[in-house]
Design an enzyme around this catalytic site. Sequence first.
Site, PDB file in Angstrom:
ATOM      1  N   PHE A 106    -126.158  38.544 -65.023  1.00  0.00           N
ATOM      2  CA  PHE A 106    -125.210  37.825 -64.150  1.00  0.00           C
ATOM      3  C   PHE A 106    -123.764  38.031 -64.572  1.00  0.00           C
ATOM      4  O   PHE A 106    -122.848  37.886 -63.766  1.00  0.00           O
ATOM      5  CB  PHE A 106    -125.549  36.331 -64.121  1.00  0.00           C
ATOM      6  CG  PHE A 106    -125.036  35.547 -65.293  1.00  0.00           C
ATOM      7  CD1 PHE A 106    -123.771  34.967 -65.254  1.00  0.00           C
ATOM      8  CD2 PHE A 106    -125.789  35.371 -66.446  1.00  0.00           C
ATOM      9  CE1 PHE A 106    -123.282  34.244 -66.330  1.00  0.00           C
ATOM     10  CE2 PHE A 106    -125.311  34.653 -67.515  1.00  0.00           C
ATOM     11  CZ  PHE A 106    -124.054  34.093 -67.474  1.00  0.00           C
ATOM     12  N   LYS A 107    -123.546  38.374 -65.838  1.00  0.00           N
ATOM     13  CA  LYS A 107    -122.164  38.507 -66.312  1.00  0.00           C
ATOM     14  C   LYS A 107    -121.417  39.632 -65.622  1.00  0.00           C
ATOM     15  O   LYS A 107    -120.189  39.682 -65.692  1.00  0.00           O
ATOM     16  CB  LYS A 107    -122.152  38.685 -67.830  1.00  0.00           C
ATOM     17  CG  LYS A 107    -122.638  37.441 -68.562  1.00  0.00           C
ATOM     18  CD  LYS A 107    -122.531  37.591 -70.068  1.00  0.00           C
ATOM     19  CE  LYS A 107    -122.896  36.308 -70.795  1.00  0.00           C
ATOM     20  NZ  LYS A 107    -124.363  36.093 -70.875  1.00  0.00           N
ATOM     21  N   ASP A 108    -122.133  40.520 -64.946  1.00  0.00           N
ATOM     22  CA  ASP A 108    -121.468  41.570 -64.173  1.00  0.00           C
ATOM     23  C   ASP A 108    -120.486  40.976 -63.160  1.00  0.00           C
ATOM     24  O   ASP A 108    -119.422  41.542 -62.920  1.00  0.00           O
ATOM     25  CB  ASP A 108    -122.496  42.411 -63.401  1.00  0.00           C
ATOM     26  CG  ASP A 108    -123.172  43.466 -64.295  1.00  0.00           C
ATOM     27  OD1 ASP A 108    -122.515  43.964 -65.228  1.00  0.00           O
ATOM     28  OD2 ASP A 108    -124.338  43.790 -64.035  1.00  0.00           O
ATOM     29  N   ALA A 111    -117.314  39.643 -65.019  1.00  0.00           N
ATOM     30  CA  ALA A 111    -116.630  40.723 -65.736  1.00  0.00           C
ATOM     31  C   ALA A 111    -115.976  41.692 -64.761  1.00  0.00           C
ATOM     32  O   ALA A 111    -114.843  42.139 -64.975  1.00  0.00           O
ATOM     33  CB  ALA A 111    -117.617  41.462 -66.632  1.00  0.00           C
TER      34      ALA A 111
END
Length: 435
Positions: A106-108, A111
């Site tokens: 999910f950090k995509d 970021a």
Amino acid sequence: MQYRSTAGNAPDVSLEEAVVKGLAPDRGLYMPERIGRLPEDFFRRLPSMSLQEMACEVAQSLFGEDIDPEKLRELTAETLNFTIPLVEVTPERYSLELFHGPTLAFKDVGARFMARLLGYFNRDSGDRLVNVLVATSGDTGSAVANGFLGVEGVRVFVLYPKGKVSPIQESQFTTLGRNIEALEIDGTFDDCQALVKQAFLDGELNDRMMLTSANSINVARFLPQMFYYFHAWGQLAATGADMENIVVCVPSGNFGNITAGLIAKRMGLPIKRFIAANNANDVFYEYLVTGEYRPRHSVQTIANAMDVGDPSNFARVLDLYGHDHDAIAAETSGCTYTDKEIAATMKSTLEETGYQLDPHGAVAYRALTEQLRPGETGIFLETAHPAKFKETVEGITGAGVEIPARLAAFMRGKKQSVPLPADFDAFKTLLLSKA
Ligand SMILES: *Cc1c(COP(=O)(O)O)cnc(C)c1O
């Protein structure tokens, strides 16, 4: 819009300054000064909106005063160039699959948005070079490195503990080259984080170079995570489900993800309540139960991206509810599971439903199975693809996990990293040599 510090001892700043600085000078976290409600009409249209259309409207309400609307639309649409499907696991429990981005976690989302926003602010800043420092136990480094790859005027230093991240994770930030430098620290994740924190406090370093953080303390990484809560709700509403009693469960470590959800609720998203699911690192659970917050060292678990003993975004949760414990506990419940319980959930869920959970999603799924009340429908955030934890998952379930092509591609790259001791002087010398 101005951003204010949760510690209350620093001047308000613009979005640009909040993003470039990361942390406020009084060590507080930045919060938007206002959280406005979205119009009723937006929620009526939500079920028929695409991910990009929805995100553009939400982004407009958050950042519209600070970024040219056309640019904002462009960078939001570019951020979300993959799908975030809501998948039915059982009739009461749905998985929001946040792992369809380039690094399968999910950090995509945060970021990629932050990288584009920094790029946008940098265009008018001549030859300003922003140095992003990021400590990682795996997923943050890969999402940040890939999100920022090739962004003009930005250089990224990824600090990771030698021998303590999986080969798949390591390949995602050590094979990129260009503006991404991987520093292999002879120590633990806590050592990496301590080096980064010390760098932000070092007067000489900050005089000589512009340093910022891409962890979820940065508003540009954490706020865009709210997009997918709206998207989950919209997708479920589109099936004709009863939307009165929706519960959202978030596997939590540093609490950036769930805080974005709580802000989405404040903006009017009709979510009845949240569950913050913890592994054995359960300081938040303890806070909910006892009213006392007692940070401590993290312990290692199979859901390692949630191994956090002092969640940074706890300050934002407190701030959002005016430090009122009862108000927090009224909207969010907690839970804590051992590795054994997480493993058992992965195995039984695969056998009973055919759905393969990763260890982080499994923590959240288990919380839904235990805490959902009659008449409620649960959505849990599946925060990473099971292939990122291939050995763990296969060892537990006995079933093979296929590696998606985009993950396999990283593993064919050549590793480039600089070995460093867990020593601040060595780290500082390296940074200054690049100033
Ligand atoms: C980072 C991460 C989490 C925890 O998210 P927070 O925002 O830190 O609470 C959960 N699952 C995975 C797979 C992660 O990478």
